[in-house]
Scaffold this motif. Sequence first.
Motif, mmCIF file in Angstrom:
data_model
loop_
_atom_site.group_PDB
_atom_site.id
_atom_site.type_symbol
_atom_site.label_atom_id
_atom_site.label_comp_id
_atom_site.label_asym_id
_atom_site.label_seq_id
_atom_site.Cartn_x
_atom_site.Cartn_y
_atom_site.Cartn_z
ATOM 1 N N PRO A 21 -21.323 50.617 -27.205
ATOM 2 C CA PRO A 21 -21.547 50.764 -25.762
ATOM 3 C C PRO A 21 -22.354 49.603 -25.189
ATOM 4 C CG PRO A 21 -23.017 52.203 -26.995
ATOM 5 C CD PRO A 21 -22.091 51.569 -27.993
ATOM 6 N N THR A 22 -22.077 49.285 -23.922
ATOM 7 C CA THR A 22 -22.787 48.191 -23.256
ATOM 8 C C THR A 22 -23.330 48.639 -21.901
ATOM 9 O OG1 THR A 22 -20.690 47.378 -22.360
ATOM 10 C CG2 THR A 22 -21.486 46.333 -24.379
ATOM 11 N N ASN A 23 -24.466 48.029 -21.508
ATOM 12 C CA ASN A 23 -25.098 48.295 -20.213
ATOM 13 C C ASN A 23 -24.367 47.549 -19.099
ATOM 14 O OD1 ASN A 23 -27.518 49.824 -20.913
ATOM 15 N ND2 ASN A 23 -28.218 47.965 -21.935
ATOM 16 N N SER A 24 -24.334 48.188 -17.931
ATOM 17 C CA SER A 24 -23.813 47.556 -16.729
ATOM 18 C C SER A 24 -24.597 48.140 -15.559
ATOM 19 C CB SER A 24 -22.322 47.849 -16.580
ATOM 20 O OG SER A 24 -21.830 47.284 -15.395
ATOM 21 N N ALA A 42 -25.550 46.482 1.005
ATOM 22 C CA ALA A 42 -24.535 46.274 2.048
ATOM 23 C C ALA A 42 -23.138 46.140 1.439
ATOM 24 C CB ALA A 42 -24.881 45.067 2.907
ATOM 25 N N GLY A 43 -22.841 46.959 0.429
ATOM 26 C CA GLY A 43 -21.538 46.965 -0.208
ATOM 27 C C GLY A 43 -21.315 45.884 -1.256
ATOM 28 N N VAL A 44 -22.304 45.000 -1.442
ATOM 29 C CA VAL A 44 -22.170 43.906 -2.410
ATOM 30 C C VAL A 44 -22.900 44.295 -3.703
ATOM 31 C CG1 VAL A 44 -22.705 41.481 -2.873
ATOM 32 C CG2 VAL A 44 -22.037 42.201 -0.563
ATOM 33 N N HIS A 45 -22.204 44.165 -4.844
ATOM 34 C CA HIS A 45 -22.799 44.460 -6.148
ATOM 35 C C HIS A 45 -23.580 43.243 -6.650
ATOM 36 C CE1 HIS A 45 -20.028 47.816 -6.011
ATOM 37 N NE2 HIS A 45 -20.544 48.288 -7.127
ATOM 38 N N VAL A 46 -24.882 43.448 -6.907
ATOM 39 C CA VAL A 46 -25.752 42.390 -7.434
ATOM 40 C C VAL A 46 -26.253 42.854 -8.793
ATOM 41 C CG1 VAL A 46 -27.849 41.038 -7.056
ATOM 42 C CG2 VAL A 46 -26.457 41.759 -5.093
ATOM 43 N N LEU A 60 -28.726 50.839 -3.414
ATOM 44 C CA LEU A 60 -28.146 51.860 -4.280
ATOM 45 C C LEU A 60 -28.148 51.277 -5.684
ATOM 46 C CD1 LEU A 60 -25.080 53.114 -2.220
ATOM 47 C CD2 LEU A 60 -27.210 54.340 -2.672
ATOM 48 N N VAL A 61 -28.679 52.016 -6.644
ATOM 49 C CA VAL A 61 -28.681 51.561 -8.034
ATOM 50 C C VAL A 61 -27.486 52.197 -8.727
ATOM 51 C CG1 VAL A 61 -29.927 51.546 -10.232
ATOM 52 C CG2 VAL A 61 -31.183 51.316 -8.065
ATOM 53 N N GLN A 62 -26.631 51.351 -9.304
ATOM 54 C CA GLN A 62 -25.480 51.830 -10.071
ATOM 55 C C GLN A 62 -25.719 51.524 -11.534
ATOM 56 O OE1 GLN A 62 -21.488 50.807 -8.746
ATOM 57 N NE2 GLN A 62 -20.793 50.788 -10.876
ATOM 58 N N MET A 63 -25.874 52.580 -12.321
ATOM 59 C CA MET A 63 -26.076 52.443 -13.765
ATOM 60 C C MET A 63 -24.808 52.906 -14.462
ATOM 61 S SD MET A 63 -29.861 54.159 -14.096
ATOM 62 C CE MET A 63 -29.689 54.257 -15.862
ATOM 63 N N ALA A 64 -24.317 52.083 -15.371
ATOM 64 C CA ALA A 64 -23.140 52.477 -16.141
ATOM 65 C C ALA A 64 -23.319 52.052 -17.589
ATOM 66 C CB ALA A 64 -21.875 51.847 -15.558
ATOM 67 N N VAL A 65 -22.701 52.821 -18.459
ATOM 68 C CA VAL A 65 -22.551 52.451 -19.861
ATOM 69 C C VAL A 65 -21.050 52.344 -20.085
ATOM 70 C CG1 VAL A 65 -22.851 53.175 -22.256
ATOM 71 C CG2 VAL A 65 -24.680 53.584 -20.600
ATOM 72 N N LYS A 66 -20.622 51.200 -20.558
ATOM 73 C CA LYS A 66 -19.202 50.954 -20.794
ATOM 74 C C LYS A 66 -18.854 51.335 -22.237
ATOM 75 C CE LYS A 66 -18.516 48.941 -16.774
ATOM 76 N NZ LYS A 66 -17.578 49.436 -15.782
ATOM 77 N N ASP A 67 -17.649 51.872 -22.426
ATOM 78 C CA ASP A 67 -17.195 52.227 -23.765
ATOM 79 C C ASP A 67 -16.553 51.022 -24.456
ATOM 80 O OD1 ASP A 67 -14.563 52.012 -22.751
ATOM 81 O OD2 ASP A 67 -14.267 54.188 -22.673
ATOM 82 N N ASP A 68 -15.947 51.248 -25.593
ATOM 83 C CA ASP A 68 -15.355 50.148 -26.372
ATOM 84 C C ASP A 68 -14.238 49.424 -25.633
ATOM 85 O OD1 ASP A 68 -17.078 50.741 -28.508
ATOM 86 O OD2 ASP A 68 -15.664 52.182 -29.355
ATOM 87 N N ASN A 69 -13.619 50.091 -24.648
ATOM 88 C CA ASN A 69 -12.542 49.481 -23.859
ATOM 89 C C ASN A 69 -13.020 48.993 -22.498
ATOM 90 O OD1 ASN A 69 -10.505 50.008 -25.835
ATOM 91 N ND2 ASN A 69 -10.620 52.163 -25.230
ATOM 92 N N LYS A 70 -14.357 48.950 -22.308
ATOM 93 C CA LYS A 70 -15.002 48.509 -21.061
ATOM 94 C C LYS A 70 -14.748 49.449 -19.884
ATOM 95 C CE LYS A 70 -16.764 45.001 -23.112
ATOM 96 N NZ LYS A 70 -18.036 45.278 -23.771
ATOM 97 N N ASN A 71 -14.397 50.721 -20.199
ATOM 98 C CA ASN A 71 -14.290 51.758 -19.175
ATOM 99 C C ASN A 71 -15.655 52.421 -19.020
ATOM 100 O OD1 ASN A 71 -11.468 51.424 -18.784
ATOM 101 N ND2 ASN A 71 -11.103 52.583 -20.669
#
Length: 148
Positions: free
Chosen positions: A68-71, A77-81, A123-134
Amino acid sequence: MAYTLVIFSALLAMAMAGSIQFKDCGSKGATIQSVDVGGCTAEPCHLVHGKNATMSVNYTANEDVQHPTNSIFGIIAGVHVKFPSPEDCCTNKNLVCPIKSGTSSQYNIDIYVSPSYPKISVLVQMAVKDDNKNDFLCLVFPAIIADS
């Protein structure tokens, strides 16, 4: 007996105090039970300049994941930083790896809030990506970057 009940109730209230409201933004590999942001008792959470924002996500895995990987992003204002964070969840011990389907666990991460970040709502968007980057897990919550 009544004394034990009072102590248990107080401990339960303290444990629940850190849980925040969040929006699931497309978790495909996990079911999120709760999200805690250190020091946050009401939204928007204050992320303080010069300090770490400590975040914990309790979840149940619905799939196996080896790497797994952090994202983590701020949405302004709608822009992901992108927030600077180490990519590998296993090496940085953000998760117990490998992740096994059916297990309940916790994702933990500290994000340094640089004094150079502007004082702004985000807005804080926290994601963990799986082996296929989903998105294994993905959540969004409101925050304010502030001096205190």
